[in-house]
Design an enzyme around this catalytic site. Structure first.
Site, mmCIF file in Angstrom:
data_model
loop_
_atom_site.group_PDB
_atom_site.id
_atom_site.type_symbol
_atom_site.label_atom_id
_atom_site.label_comp_id
_atom_site.label_asym_id
_atom_site.label_seq_id
_atom_site.Cartn_x
_atom_site.Cartn_y
_atom_site.Cartn_z
ATOM 1 N N ARG A 43 -10.348 16.489 28.012
ATOM 2 C CA ARG A 43 -11.118 16.343 26.772
ATOM 3 C C ARG A 43 -10.567 17.238 25.664
ATOM 4 O O ARG A 43 -11.330 17.812 24.888
ATOM 5 C CB ARG A 43 -12.604 16.644 27.014
ATOM 6 N N ARG A 47 -14.620 16.948 19.784
ATOM 7 C CA ARG A 47 -15.393 17.657 18.764
ATOM 8 C C ARG A 47 -15.044 19.115 18.573
ATOM 9 O O ARG A 47 -15.419 19.711 17.572
ATOM 10 C CB ARG A 47 -16.891 17.513 19.071
ATOM 11 N N ARG A 56 -13.965 11.392 12.926
ATOM 12 C CA ARG A 56 -15.211 10.911 13.518
ATOM 13 C C ARG A 56 -16.304 10.711 12.462
ATOM 14 O O ARG A 56 -17.195 9.877 12.648
ATOM 15 C CB ARG A 56 -15.629 11.932 14.576
ATOM 16 N N ASP A 92 -12.305 6.055 26.373
ATOM 17 C CA ASP A 92 -13.395 6.542 27.216
ATOM 18 C C ASP A 92 -13.349 5.783 28.532
ATOM 19 O O ASP A 92 -12.813 4.673 28.581
ATOM 20 C CB ASP A 92 -14.755 6.343 26.532
ATOM 21 N N TYR A 167 -22.811 4.878 35.839
ATOM 22 C CA TYR A 167 -23.269 4.530 34.484
ATOM 23 C C TYR A 167 -23.871 3.134 34.452
ATOM 24 O O TYR A 167 -24.896 2.897 33.803
ATOM 25 C CB TYR A 167 -22.113 4.634 33.477
HETATM 26 O O1 CP3 Z 1 -9.149 14.212 24.987
HETATM 27 C C1 CP3 Z 1 -9.497 13.489 25.928
HETATM 28 O O2 CP3 Z 1 -9.798 13.968 27.026
HETATM 29 C C2 CP3 Z 1 -9.460 11.990 25.757
HETATM 30 C C3 CP3 Z 1 -10.696 11.360 25.476
HETATM 31 C C4 CP3 Z 1 -11.798 11.125 26.497
HETATM 32 C C5 CP3 Z 1 -13.101 10.739 26.072
HETATM 33 N N1 CP3 Z 1 -13.842 10.469 27.178
HETATM 34 C C6 CP3 Z 1 -13.535 10.619 24.665
HETATM 35 C C7 CP3 Z 1 -14.940 10.964 24.357
HETATM 36 C C8 CP3 Z 1 -11.810 11.123 27.900
HETATM 37 C C9 CP3 Z 1 -10.688 11.477 28.872
HETATM 38 C C10 CP3 Z 1 -13.102 10.692 28.307
HETATM 39 C C11 CP3 Z 1 -13.462 10.508 29.730
HETATM 40 C C12 CP3 Z 1 -14.886 10.446 30.084
HETATM 41 N N2 CP3 Z 1 -15.899 9.816 29.422
HETATM 42 C C13 CP3 Z 1 -15.415 10.992 31.282
HETATM 43 C C14 CP3 Z 1 -14.629 11.703 32.335
HETATM 44 C C15 CP3 Z 1 -14.402 13.133 31.951
HETATM 45 C C16 CP3 Z 1 -15.606 14.020 32.114
HETATM 46 O O3 CP3 Z 1 -16.003 14.626 31.111
HETATM 47 O O4 CP3 Z 1 -16.129 14.135 33.232
HETATM 48 C C17 CP3 Z 1 -16.790 10.709 31.295
HETATM 49 C C18 CP3 Z 1 -17.784 11.123 32.368
HETATM 50 C C19 CP3 Z 1 -17.087 9.961 30.131
HETATM 51 C C20 CP3 Z 1 -18.385 9.421 29.679
HETATM 52 C C21 CP3 Z 1 -18.772 10.127 28.423
HETATM 53 N N3 CP3 Z 1 -18.348 9.725 27.152
HETATM 54 C C22 CP3 Z 1 -19.502 11.332 28.273
HETATM 55 C C23 CP3 Z 1 -20.158 12.090 29.397
HETATM 56 C C24 CP3 Z 1 -19.516 11.643 26.902
HETATM 57 C C25 CP3 Z 1 -20.074 12.890 26.257
HETATM 58 C C26 CP3 Z 1 -21.323 12.730 25.474
HETATM 59 C C27 CP3 Z 1 -21.392 13.845 24.448
HETATM 60 O O5 CP3 Z 1 -21.360 13.510 23.272
HETATM 61 O O6 CP3 Z 1 -21.457 15.023 24.834
HETATM 62 C C28 CP3 Z 1 -18.801 10.630 26.235
HETATM 63 C C29 CP3 Z 1 -18.532 10.571 24.787
HETATM 64 C C30 CP3 Z 1 -17.169 10.958 24.390
HETATM 65 N N4 CP3 Z 1 -16.045 10.442 24.971
HETATM 66 C C31 CP3 Z 1 -16.798 11.875 23.365
HETATM 67 C C32 CP3 Z 1 -15.398 11.877 23.337
HETATM 68 C C33 CP3 Z 1 -14.509 12.634 22.396
HETATM 69 C C34 CP3 Z 1 -17.730 12.717 22.479
HETATM 70 C C35 CP3 Z 1 -18.629 11.950 21.593
HETATM 71 C C36 CP3 Z 1 -18.168 11.571 20.207
HETATM 72 O O7 CP3 Z 1 -17.150 12.007 19.637
HETATM 73 O O8 CP3 Z 1 -18.915 10.757 19.641
#
Ligand code: CP3
Length: 365
Positions: A43, A47, A56, A92, A167
């Site tokens: 990640r 943010r 964003r 994602d 999910y």
């Molecule tokens: O930089 C990177 O790692 C690449 C981008 C990436 C995202 N999601 C973008 C994202 C990656 C590798 C993921 C994988 C992902 N998504 C996982 C596996 C990694 C982990 O954290 O265990 C999981 C479980 C998800 C599902 C998911 N999507 C979650 C739990 C969240 C977080 C919610 C939050 O806002 O805290 C997301 C949203 C998300 N995916 C964001 C990003 C940058 C943040 C929200 C946003 O910018 O609107």
């Protein structure tokens, strides 16, 4: 895609990277000793970076992933700023599900929310085959744009079958995964079909990413830690093994990561990955002793350490490095970068890892 270096970046760190060949990340993933420890952060795009928040502010998360120029831009941002040894595609784990028509939304601060959860065999009909070239042409296009700009390897990724299933079944994030585990324990036939569908979708996604230039694939099976070892072995391991067998055909290193997997490490190794990502709970030397030597390790600084004062952060990084294997090792966090992390502390981690002594290579890089 903007190519100008971020002014905050120490430009010599970036130059160092381009001069290094072959890529230390891939050498370490193959189990080799590397002159310096390769480092990237799960990640790393997101943010914590003001330049991400600026993009964003104009576009939603799925909109970014569906717009190759934006996806490429945010993928490259952490590479420019931190000079890390890999980019990870901005996308994602649920993106392929959205691409085949599963109605979902990614809520900031919450995560993926699914409109109609999967609860029985009939609900599986939504999980049709994923054809990336038709359903998600932006995926390969984003990879190609990134690779054209990049001096370090691009890591592609997919969601692990259990984590995606959780999910779909829960309808959103969940701590206990209660409905998911109830389905798993009570309806083996639906469960297996669900996991096999998700495995096929993940394979199609990974193939598209590798064909478009990704040089490693990480499987994020973040929530498998909620299973007992027996549950994982009986109800999940077989499909994950199928996934890693399928990924082997792509000819790139395959990384397997989950959170809270201290009780599962031997089973994760049996799934057949080339690399296992260790969360912050298990010291690397203990993980090393339990995982066959042919499998490389990645990890495992507690992401919370990056919120601590500099001296504490330094101590924590050194503790991780002191327990790290001498070969086949990539530094990472034990889970993703927390949104409240300062980019300066991540840069500091990169510097600390870069300057670490490598016993086998005889000194600092
Ligand atoms: O930089 C990177 O790692 C690449 C981008 C990436 C995202 N999601 C973008 C994202 C990656 C590798 C993921 C994988 C992902 N998504 C996982 C596996 C990694 C982990 O954290 O265990 C999981 C479980 C998800 C599902 C998911 N999507 C979650 C739990 C969240 C977080 C919610 C939050 O806002 O805290 C997301 C949203 C998300 N995916 C964001 C990003 C940058 C943040 C929200 C946003 O910018 O609107």
């Amino acid at each position: 895609v903007q190519t100008q270096a971020n002014p905050d970046v120490a430009s010599d760190a970036v130059n160092d990277l381009s001069a290094t060949s072959p890529a230390p990340l891939l050498a370490a993933y193959r189990g080799e000793a590397t002159e310096r420890v390769p480092v990237w952060f799960m990640r790393q795009a997101g943010r914590a970076l003001p330049e991400y928040r600026a993009v964003r502010a104009r576009a939603g998360l799925l909109e970014i992933t569906h717009t190759p120029e934006l996806a490429a831009e945010v993928t490259l941002q952490p590479v420019r700023r931190y000079g890390v040894d890999a980019a990870i595609l901005f996308s994602d784990i649920v993106s392929p599900l959205a691409a085949i028509g599963v109605t979902l939304e990614i809520r900031p601060g919450v995560g993926p929310v699914i409109a109609s959860p999967v609860r029985c065999g009939r609900d599986l009909d939504v999980l049709r085959d994923f054809e990336p070239s038709e359903d998600a042409p932006w995926l390969a296009e984003a990879c190609r744009l990134v690779v054209a700009e990049l001096q370090v390897p691009l890591i592609g990724f997919v969601g692990g079958p259990f984590t995606l299933a959780s999910y779909l079944v829960e309808g959103g994030p969940s701590k206990a995964q209660a409905r998911t585990k109830a389905l798993m324990l009570s309806d083996g036939q639906t469960w297996t079909r669900l996991l096999e569908r998700l495995c096929a979708i993940a394979l199609a996604s990974a193939r598209a990413q590798v064909e478009a230039g990704a040089r490693a694939i990480q499987v994020f099976d973040s929530w498998i830690g909620s299973l007992s070892a027996g549950q994982y072995e009986r109800h999940v391991l077989g499909v994950v093994r199928q996934l890693f067998d399928g990924l082997a055909e792509l000819g790139v290193p395959r990384v397997y990561f989950g959170v809270g997997t201290g009780h599962l490490l031997e089973l994760l190794a049996q799934a057949g990955p080339d690399v296992i990502g260790i969360d912050w709970r298990v010291p690397l030397d203990l993980a090393r002793a339990r995982i066959p030597a042919a499998i490389a390790l990645q990890g495992n600084l507690d992401p919370v350490a990056c919120l601590a004062p500099e001296d504490v952060l330094e101590r924590e990084v050194r503790t991780v490095l002191a327990g790290a294997p001498e070969r086949g090792y990539v530094f990472n966090l034990g889970h993703g970068v927390l949104p409240e992390t300062s980019p300066e502390s991540m840069s500091h981690v990169v510097e600390l890892v870069r300057s670490a002594e490598r016993p086998q290579a005889g000194g600092a890089a």
